[in-house]
Design a protein around this motif. Structure first.
Motif, mmCIF file in Angstrom:
data_model
loop_
_atom_site.group_PDB
_atom_site.id
_atom_site.type_symbol
_atom_site.label_atom_id
_atom_site.label_comp_id
_atom_site.label_asym_id
_atom_site.label_seq_id
_atom_site.Cartn_x
_atom_site.Cartn_y
_atom_site.Cartn_z
ATOM 1 N N VAL A 181 60.458 -28.127 28.001
ATOM 2 C CA VAL A 181 61.719 -27.293 27.670
ATOM 3 C C VAL A 181 61.275 -26.324 26.273
ATOM 4 O O VAL A 181 61.904 -25.409 26.268
ATOM 5 N N SER A 182 60.069 -26.550 25.751
ATOM 6 C CA SER A 182 59.801 -25.865 24.587
ATOM 7 C C SER A 182 59.615 -24.539 24.966
ATOM 8 O O SER A 182 59.633 -23.611 24.256
ATOM 9 N N VAL A 183 58.941 -24.397 26.044
ATOM 10 C CA VAL A 183 58.550 -22.970 26.946
ATOM 11 C C VAL A 183 59.722 -22.454 27.632
ATOM 12 O O VAL A 183 60.083 -21.255 27.352
ATOM 13 N N ALA A 184 60.454 -23.162 28.218
ATOM 14 C CA ALA A 184 61.491 -22.500 29.069
ATOM 15 C C ALA A 184 62.954 -22.297 28.327
ATOM 16 O O ALA A 184 63.346 -21.371 28.632
ATOM 17 N N LEU A 185 63.118 -22.984 27.363
ATOM 18 C CA LEU A 185 64.562 -22.723 26.729
ATOM 19 C C LEU A 185 64.942 -21.321 26.388
ATOM 20 O O LEU A 185 65.911 -20.987 26.797
ATOM 21 N N PRO A 186 63.945 -20.328 25.851
ATOM 22 C CA PRO A 186 64.641 -19.079 25.648
ATOM 23 C C PRO A 186 64.921 -18.356 27.029
ATOM 24 O O PRO A 186 65.954 -17.464 26.842
ATOM 25 N N PHE A 187 63.977 -18.784 28.054
ATOM 26 C CA PHE A 187 64.463 -17.803 29.184
ATOM 27 C C PHE A 187 65.596 -18.599 29.748
ATOM 28 O O PHE A 187 66.562 -17.617 30.624
ATOM 29 N N ILE A 188 65.652 -19.749 29.769
ATOM 30 C CA ILE A 188 67.226 -20.192 30.346
ATOM 31 C C ILE A 188 68.216 -19.709 29.789
ATOM 32 O O ILE A 188 69.547 -19.626 30.252
ATOM 33 N N ARG A 189 68.214 -19.830 28.170
ATOM 34 C CA ARG A 189 69.522 -19.328 27.377
ATOM 35 C C ARG A 189 69.712 -17.891 27.733
ATOM 36 O O ARG A 189 71.001 -17.706 27.837
ATOM 37 N N LYS A 190 68.837 -17.109 27.966
ATOM 38 C CA LYS A 190 69.027 -15.738 28.508
ATOM 39 C C LYS A 190 69.536 -15.552 29.830
ATOM 40 O O LYS A 190 69.706 -14.434 30.397
ATOM 41 N N GLY A 191 69.523 -16.533 30.723
ATOM 42 C CA GLY A 191 69.896 -16.516 31.955
ATOM 43 C C GLY A 191 68.847 -15.927 33.056
ATOM 44 O O GLY A 191 68.902 -15.713 34.109
ATOM 45 N N GLN A 192 67.566 -15.921 32.470
ATOM 46 C CA GLN A 192 66.467 -15.403 33.144
ATOM 47 C C GLN A 192 65.759 -16.437 34.259
ATOM 48 O O GLN A 192 65.170 -16.009 35.197
ATOM 49 N N LEU A 193 66.278 -17.614 34.052
ATOM 50 C CA LEU A 193 65.684 -18.932 34.771
ATOM 51 C C LEU A 193 66.885 -19.718 35.035
ATOM 52 O O LEU A 193 67.719 -19.831 34.044
ATOM 53 N N ARG A 194 67.020 -20.419 35.898
ATOM 54 C CA ARG A 194 68.236 -21.487 36.304
ATOM 55 C C ARG A 194 67.511 -22.859 36.432
ATOM 56 O O ARG A 194 66.845 -23.507 37.012
ATOM 57 N N PRO A 195 68.144 -23.589 35.237
ATOM 58 C CA PRO A 195 67.430 -25.049 35.135
ATOM 59 C C PRO A 195 68.370 -25.824 36.434
ATOM 60 O O PRO A 195 69.438 -26.041 36.391
ATOM 61 N N LEU A 196 67.647 -26.794 37.002
ATOM 62 C CA LEU A 196 68.026 -27.766 37.692
ATOM 63 C C LEU A 196 68.201 -29.311 37.476
ATOM 64 O O LEU A 196 69.120 -29.886 37.745
ATOM 65 N N ALA A 197 67.257 -29.633 36.580
ATOM 66 C CA ALA A 197 67.189 -31.018 36.024
ATOM 67 C C ALA A 197 66.021 -31.142 35.065
ATOM 68 O O ALA A 197 65.139 -30.404 35.036
ATOM 69 N N VAL A 198 66.151 -32.235 34.223
ATOM 70 C CA VAL A 198 65.238 -32.477 33.264
ATOM 71 C C VAL A 198 64.494 -33.833 33.412
ATOM 72 O O VAL A 198 65.124 -34.742 34.268
ATOM 73 N N THR A 199 63.313 -34.037 33.155
ATOM 74 C CA THR A 199 62.508 -35.296 33.377
ATOM 75 C C THR A 199 62.620 -36.264 32.213
ATOM 76 O O THR A 199 61.704 -36.888 32.019
ATOM 77 N N THR A 200 63.719 -36.572 32.045
ATOM 78 C CA THR A 200 64.059 -37.602 30.953
ATOM 79 C C THR A 200 64.958 -38.448 31.237
ATOM 80 O O THR A 200 65.691 -38.541 32.295
ATOM 81 N N GLU A 201 65.184 -39.566 30.784
ATOM 82 C CA GLU A 201 66.044 -40.934 30.985
ATOM 83 C C GLU A 201 67.320 -40.162 30.376
ATOM 84 O O GLU A 201 68.319 -40.758 31.234
ATOM 85 N N LYS A 202 67.468 -39.647 29.575
ATOM 86 C CA LYS A 202 68.837 -39.174 28.864
ATOM 87 C C LYS A 202 68.860 -37.680 29.038
ATOM 88 O O LYS A 202 67.746 -36.869 28.987
ATOM 89 N N ARG A 203 70.032 -36.968 28.828
ATOM 90 C CA ARG A 203 69.940 -35.569 28.957
ATOM 91 C C ARG A 203 69.416 -35.208 27.631
ATOM 92 O O ARG A 203 69.398 -35.433 26.490
ATOM 93 N N VAL A 204 68.588 -33.744 27.559
ATOM 94 C CA VAL A 204 68.166 -33.030 26.576
ATOM 95 C C VAL A 204 69.173 -32.514 25.716
ATOM 96 O O VAL A 204 70.035 -31.824 26.194
ATOM 97 N N LYS A 205 69.134 -32.624 24.359
ATOM 98 C CA LYS A 205 69.983 -32.216 23.526
ATOM 99 C C LYS A 205 70.155 -30.564 23.604
ATOM 100 O O LYS A 205 71.323 -30.059 23.705
ATOM 101 N N SER A 206 69.398 -29.969 23.869
ATOM 102 C CA SER A 206 69.056 -28.387 23.978
ATOM 103 C C SER A 206 69.592 -28.097 25.243
ATOM 104 O O SER A 206 69.952 -26.906 25.453
ATOM 105 N N LEU A 207 69.995 -28.883 26.079
ATOM 106 C CA LEU A 207 70.118 -28.583 27.615
ATOM 107 C C LEU A 207 71.277 -29.593 27.939
ATOM 108 O O LEU A 207 70.991 -30.189 28.892
ATOM 109 N N PRO A 208 72.280 -29.474 27.269
ATOM 110 C CA PRO A 208 73.382 -30.742 27.554
ATOM 111 C C PRO A 208 74.215 -30.704 28.886
ATOM 112 O O PRO A 208 74.408 -31.598 29.508
ATOM 113 N N ASP A 209 74.045 -29.636 29.456
ATOM 114 C CA ASP A 209 74.847 -29.253 30.734
ATOM 115 C C ASP A 209 73.720 -29.641 31.937
ATOM 116 O O ASP A 209 74.337 -29.518 32.921
ATOM 117 N N VAL A 210 72.539 -29.883 31.760
ATOM 118 C CA VAL A 210 71.614 -30.034 32.862
ATOM 119 C C VAL A 210 71.242 -31.359 33.085
ATOM 120 O O VAL A 210 71.170 -32.263 32.159
#
Length: 312
Positions: free
Chosen positions: A195-224
């Motif tokens: 997430v530390s690397v991907a976040l700027p590109f996701i925020r700019k819409g350059q990449l589309r996130p589908l899911a995170v690999t955590t037990e709970k949602r990631v604070k910086s990606l609350p809609d994923v």
């Protein structure tokens, strides 16, 4: 007695010259960024430059072997992550090169970063279920970018194929940065990235996130959604970064470095830097870090063996 006295004198005089932090990936990736965040604090704590040196290649083993063979004097440190430290020797069939519990002295963890499964925006999938369905419909056609064989990114991909029955082609790169470059340009279809690397590109819409690999949602990606929310259970995985020294490095040096990292990683600006990147700054004692590494080794080594992951 002479050897003990020599080691004691060496530790007492340390550091009297610059210290190298060897990173197993090119500049710009998760591990490199973590090393560059802590380096100024270490320099301030010990009064000597802490120089980040990138040595990518062979799943991180070029850097790992370099540090393992370095003098155990506290002047060469390994900024490691899951793959280069724990799994690459097994995957590359070179367990004689180094073993994490025999070749290194764990100093402290530095950061823990969740991963996100992300796709190029032009790929016609909107969810994890869509991706799995497409991969099953056209086995091997989709290309997944991995920053090296045996990295946590690669292992999560192998595990996902195993539990879903989907199949895609894995394209191996020498680190996160070149893999990300090809994903952004559409040369590959998707990846698992920190997430530390991907976040700027996701925020700019350059990449589309589908899911995170955590037990709970990631604070910086609350809609994923988490992988479980997206329909796949038992897919929790985190990338750690941590600092290690060659085996035999005097305990006093290891303890002093660990104590310094505890202070550095509690500094508000350092916490903010990692938090902004989607990572958690967290130190550990040498004993705690050793126990964590043993648990990760026990968890993921069977995945490597079941998936027959190897590089010739």
């Amino acid at each position: 007695m002479a050897l003990a006295c020599g080691a004691g004198a060496q530790a007492a005089q340390w550091p009297s010259q610059p210290i190298k932090i060897v990173v197993p990936y090119p500049p710009g990736g998760n591990v490199d960024v973590a090393a560059r965040i802590i380096a100024p604090g270490l320099q301030k704590a010990f009064g000597q430059p802490f120089i980040v040196e990138n040595k990518p290649g062979a799943g991180g083993m070029i850097a790992g072997e370099y540090v393992a063979r370095s003098a155990p004097d506290g002047y060469t440190l390994f900024m490691a992550a899951n793959g280069p430290l724990l799994y690459s020797p097994l995957i590359f069939g070179r367990s004689n090169a180094y073993q994490w519990n025999k070749s290194f002295e764990p100093i402290s963890s530095v950061s823990y970063t969740p991963m996100v499964l992300q796709v190029r925006p032009s790929l016609p999938v909107k969810s994890l279920a869509d991706l799995i369905a497409l991969a099953k419909k056209e086995p091997g056609k989709l290309n997944m970018a991995a920053p090296g064989a045996g990295t946590s990114n690669h292992l999560v991909s192998e595990l996902l194929q195993s539990v879903t029955g989907a199949h895609w082609t894995t394209v191996q790169y020498k680190g996160n940065a070149p893999a990300l470059t090809d994903l952004l340009s559409g040369q590959v279809d998707f990846d698992f990235d920190q997430v530390s690397v991907a976040l700027p590109f996701i925020r700019k819409g350059q990449l589309r996130p589908l899911a995170v690999t955590t037990e709970k949602r990631v604070k910086s990606l609350p809609d994923v959604p988490t992988m479980e929310e997206a329909g796949v259970k038992n897919m929790v995985a985190t990338t750690f970064t941590g600092l290690l020294a060659p085996k035999g490095t005097p305990k006093d040096i290891v303890d002093r470095l660990s104590a310094a990292l505890h202070k550095i990683l509690k500094e508000p600006d350092v916490i903010d830097k990692f938090d902004h990147l989607g990572a958690e700054a967290r130190a550990a004692t040498p004993q705690e870090f050793t126990a964590y590494l043993a648990a990760e080794d026990a968890r993921w080594t069977p995945v490597i063996k079941r998936a027959h992951i190897h590089v010739n």
